[in-house]
Scaffold this motif. Structure first.
Motif, PDB file in Angstrom:
ATOM      1  N   ASP A  10       0.797  -1.223   0.000  1.00 47.30           N
ATOM      2  CA  ASP A  10       0.000   0.000   0.000  1.00 47.30           C
ATOM      3  C   ASP A  10       0.834   1.281   0.000  1.00 47.30           C
ATOM      4  O   ASP A  10       0.454   2.278   0.624  1.00 47.30           O
ATOM      5  N   ASP A  14       8.009   2.228   3.530  1.00 47.98           N
ATOM      6  CA  ASP A  14       8.538   0.878   3.793  1.00 47.98           C
ATOM      7  C   ASP A  14       7.969  -0.178   2.840  1.00 47.98           C
ATOM      8  O   ASP A  14       8.620  -1.185   2.566  1.00 47.98           O
ATOM      9  N   ASP A  15       6.766   0.081   2.283  1.00 46.57           N
ATOM     10  CA  ASP A  15       6.226  -0.804   1.238  1.00 46.57           C
ATOM     11  C   ASP A  15       7.096  -0.725  -0.019  1.00 46.57           C
ATOM     12  O   ASP A  15       7.413  -1.745  -0.642  1.00 46.57           O
ATOM     13  N   THR A 126       1.743  -6.254   2.604  1.00 48.77           N
ATOM     14  CA  THR A 126       2.232  -5.252   3.567  1.00 48.77           C
ATOM     15  C   THR A 126       1.253  -4.082   3.722  1.00 48.77           C
ATOM     16  O   THR A 126       1.628  -3.019   4.205  1.00 48.77           O
ATOM     17  N   GLY A 127       0.027  -4.299   3.303  1.00 49.73           N
ATOM     18  CA  GLY A 127      -1.077  -3.375   3.576  1.00 49.73           C
ATOM     19  C   GLY A 127      -2.259  -4.215   4.016  1.00 49.73           C
ATOM     20  O   GLY A 127      -2.096  -5.400   4.343  1.00 49.73           O
ATOM     21  N   ASN A 174      -3.127  -2.024   9.665  1.00 49.17           N
ATOM     22  CA  ASN A 174      -3.475  -2.813   8.469  1.00 49.17           C
ATOM     23  C   ASN A 174      -4.701  -3.697   8.712  1.00 49.17           C
ATOM     24  O   ASN A 174      -5.424  -4.032   7.773  1.00 49.17           O
ATOM     25  N   ASP A 248       7.197  -3.051   7.278  1.00 46.24           N
ATOM     26  CA  ASP A 248       7.063  -3.889   6.079  1.00 46.24           C
ATOM     27  C   ASP A 248       8.407  -4.434   5.615  1.00 46.24           C
ATOM     28  O   ASP A 248       8.474  -5.519   5.025  1.00 46.24           O
TER      29      ASP A 248
HETATM   30 CA    CA Z   1       2.257  -0.813   4.386  1.00 45.94          CA
END
Ligand code: CA
Ligand code: AGV
Length: 311
Positions: A10, A14-15, A126-127, A174, A248
């Protein structure tokens, strides 16, 4: 042997760093990428993802846009981060964007990519889990194509990281964005590895880490890490609502090297209603999840910095 990885993210700093790192892991075959507009705006996060693949990948992967919507929106300030990454000169040097946008929305792209990939695939999320929940509703048989789900989400501590009106603070963001989606995935038969706040709390962005990346910026990938982590607030005196952790990136590092962490199995459920919505709680009759609760911090930072040097 390489592991097949499908990555849904998302668009946070860090994503996007996670995407960059995946492209440098020898043991990973990245089969598809999709972007959900949760902790980001979709357009800059799509562009940034495609430009990162252009710059650091070697083709063959497309990026799908999600049309999913959540229940509890992320703060706008955080969602802006994707604009800053997308604007980095390093990602705009060529003046063009080559990596294609997939012709299907993310949840259908997940189904198609799982089906088209030989063998099983590890899902890295990672979201929020909205796209996976929708994919499972449409085609539950994809479960047999999934090796496991590795998710940055949840916590079994009293303190989550949601500080919002009408909430009691026990959820991780999340899960909170779409609690029903998490509950839907909990109801599936997919093996779940949860990189929860227990471990991500151990990897805050701190000044010594920034200084290390600055000192090693002659490597273009380390410079990229430093430039990206210049955009978000580090932990200095105490943790605030905006303090940045490598949530993430730890999750992604776990996919590449599971020796960095310790894991424990917990039976759990997801609360979907009321003041604790988005909270993950331990219950004896809950579904088992493998919780990453501890990390070797120094080995983790060494691992990601060395990966970045390959760029
Ligand atoms: Ca994320
Ligand atoms: O809860 C952590 C998740 C991770 O996937 N996101 C950020 C990471 O990408 C939400 C979030 C929580 N606190 C934040 C977040 C903060 N201070 N800034 C930006 N995003």
């Amino acid at each position: 042997m390489k592991k097949n990885i499908y990555f849904n993210h998302d668009g946070g700093v860090d994503d996007l760093i996670s995407l960059f790192l995946l492209l440098h892991m020898d043991n990973v075959e990245l089969t598809g990428v999709s972007v959900i507009p949760a902790d980001c705006y979709l357009e800059p996060a799509m562009f940034a993802s495609r430009k990162i693949i252009d710059r650091f990948g070697n083709g063959g992967v497309d990026v799908a846009a999600s049309n999913s919507r959540g229940k509890n929106p992320f703060p706008k300030d955080w969602r802006m981060h994707a604009f800053y990454v997308d604007a980095l000169p390093l990602l705009n040097e060529s003046g063009k964007v080559v990596t294609p946008v997939a012709d299907k929305p993310a949840h259908l792209h997940i189904i198609d990519t799982l089906r088209a990939t030989e063998g099983k695939t590890t899902l890295l999320f990672t979201g929020p889990l909205t796209d996976l929940a929708r994919a499972l509703d449409i085609d539950p048989t994809i479960e047999e194509k999934v090796e496991r789900l590795v998710w940055m989400g949840g916590t079994f501590r009293e303190a989550g990281n949601v500080h919002e009106p009408e909430h009691d603070g026990t959820a991780e963001w999340n899960v909170f964005w779409d609690p029903e989606a998490a509950a839907r995935v909990w109801a599936s038969g997919i093996e779940i590895d949860l990189v929860a706040l227990e471990s991500t709390n151990q990897v805050p962005l701190t000044l010594d880490v920034r200084e290390r990346w600055a000192a090693e910026r002659k490597h273009i990938g380390v410079d990229f890490l430093g430039q990206c982590y210049a955009m978000v607030p580090p932990l200095v005196h105490f943790s605030t609502n905006s303090t940045y952790y490598l949530w993430d990136v730890l999750t992604t590092a776990f996919v590449g090297n599971s020796d960095l962490v310790k894991v424990q199995t917990i039976n759990s459920m997801v609360i979907t209603e009321g003041a604790s919505q988005g909270r993950t709680v331990e219950t004896a009759d809950g579904r088992p999840v493998h919780v990453v609760y501890d990390v070797n911090r120094d080995a983790f930072f060494d691992y990601i910095t060395e990966l970045a040097k390959k760029a």
